[in-house]
Scaffold this motif. Structure first.
Motif, PDB file in Angstrom:
ATOM      1  N   TRP A  53       0.832  -1.203   0.000  1.00 49.53           N
ATOM      2  CA  TRP A  53       0.000   0.000   0.000  1.00 49.53           C
ATOM      3  C   TRP A  53       0.869   1.256   0.000  1.00 49.53           C
ATOM      4  O   TRP A  53       0.611   2.199  -0.738  1.00 49.53           O
ATOM      5  N   ARG A  54       1.895   1.262   0.842  1.00 50.79           N
ATOM      6  CA  ARG A  54       2.792   2.427   0.890  1.00 50.79           C
ATOM      7  C   ARG A  54       3.526   2.595  -0.437  1.00 50.79           C
ATOM      8  O   ARG A  54       3.693   3.715  -0.923  1.00 50.79           O
ATOM      9  N   GLU A  57       1.207   4.265  -2.859  1.00 46.20           N
ATOM     10  CA  GLU A  57       1.083   5.704  -2.566  1.00 46.20           C
ATOM     11  C   GLU A  57       2.286   6.473  -3.101  1.00 46.20           C
ATOM     12  O   GLU A  57       2.138   7.555  -3.689  1.00 46.20           O
ATOM     13  N   VAL A  60       1.968   6.574  -7.028  1.00 50.10           N
ATOM     14  CA  VAL A  60       0.962   7.518  -7.528  1.00 50.10           C
ATOM     15  C   VAL A  60       1.492   8.945  -7.452  1.00 50.10           C
ATOM     16  O   VAL A  60       1.366   9.716  -8.404  1.00 50.10           O
ATOM     17  N   ALA A  61       2.098   9.295  -6.340  1.00 47.81           N
ATOM     18  CA  ALA A  61       2.622  10.663  -6.173  1.00 47.81           C
ATOM     19  C   ALA A  61       3.750  10.949  -7.158  1.00 47.81           C
ATOM     20  O   ALA A  61       3.869  12.077  -7.652  1.00 47.81           O
ATOM     21  N   ALA A  69      -6.498  12.772  -7.915  1.00 46.82           N
ATOM     22  CA  ALA A  69      -6.184  11.516  -7.220  1.00 46.82           C
ATOM     23  C   ALA A  69      -6.925  10.316  -7.796  1.00 46.82           C
ATOM     24  O   ALA A  69      -6.316   9.273  -8.046  1.00 46.82           O
ATOM     25  N   TRP A  73      -5.078   6.990  -9.422  1.00 44.96           N
ATOM     26  CA  TRP A  73      -5.252   5.632  -8.893  1.00 44.96           C
ATOM     27  C   TRP A  73      -5.872   4.715  -9.947  1.00 44.96           C
ATOM     28  O   TRP A  73      -5.501   3.549 -10.058  1.00 44.96           O
ATOM     29  N   GLN A 142      -8.938   3.139  -1.798  1.00 39.76           N
ATOM     30  CA  GLN A 142      -8.737   3.699  -3.137  1.00 39.76           C
ATOM     31  C   GLN A 142      -9.560   2.920  -4.164  1.00 39.76           C
ATOM     32  O   GLN A 142      -9.017   2.180  -4.983  1.00 39.76           O
ATOM     33  N   TYR A 145      -8.501   2.670  -7.920  1.00 37.64           N
ATOM     34  CA  TYR A 145      -7.477   1.697  -8.307  1.00 37.64           C
ATOM     35  C   TYR A 145      -8.146   0.437  -8.866  1.00 37.64           C
ATOM     36  O   TYR A 145      -7.750  -0.091  -9.908  1.00 37.64           O
TER      37      TYR A 145
END
Length: 182
Positions: A53-54, A57, A60-61, A69, A73, A142, A145
């Protein structure tokens, strides 16, 4: 006792070594390494879901900084499936999708998800030959996604103009409306 949640190596490989190969910035690559995914070394057989998950993130950034956002995703969901198709596990998925067609492939969507990790489950409610609802038990907060993942899955199986829309997001789960042109 709750089962430990894992994401399998080929899922990580498909995204980071195939779909996004050369597209992550050096700072994002270092951030992934601090998170537990070292792209310069052999991948581990499994990764804790928190690490995955991290990593998503961070990705995506880094890869989609100018997008809203939800769109970022959604695109990442497409990328995960597209990259997975070029792994050993994904080659059989690509072959099956073409034979099964969109609805047949969605009937096996739970199996597809279970080949990526050990914790995400899906249920399908067929509504018409080119329309259904899909419930997914865990969308990581999300749902976009999984919209991307569903759209990419339908397209892979031969459905044109694939659309996946969010019907409900309740707790960790979400329900999607999925439609395509024959």
């Amino acid at each position: 006792m709750q089962q430990r949640q894992w994401v399998f190596e080929h899922t990580v490989e498909g995204l980071f070594r195939v779909a996004l190969n050369g597209r992550l910035s050096p700072p994002a690559t270092r951030a992934l390494e601090r998170t537990g995914i070292a792209l310069t070394r052999p991948l581990l057989p499994v990764y804790p879901v928190e690490t995955w998950w991290r990593a998503l993130e961070i990705t995506v950034a880094d890869v989609y900084p100018g997008l809203p956002a939800d769109e970022a995703w959604r695109r990442l969901g497409h990328e995960v499936l597209e990259g997975l198709l070029y792994t050993c596990m994904g080659r059989s998925l690509r072959s099956a999708a073409g034979r099964l067609g969109p609805l047949g492939f969605l009937r096996r969507f739970n199996t597809t998800l279970r080949s990526a990790d050990n914790y995400v489950h899906a249920r399908l409610e067929e509504q018409a030959p080119t329309r259904c609802a899909v419930w997914i038990n865990e969308v990581m907060g999300q749902p976009a996604y999984y919209q991307g993942l569903l759209e990419a899955s339908i397209a892979l199986a031969g459905g044109r103009a694939a659309r996946a829309g969010l019907l409900a997001h309740e707790g960790p789960a979400a329900r999607f409306h999925v439609q395509w042109d024959a």
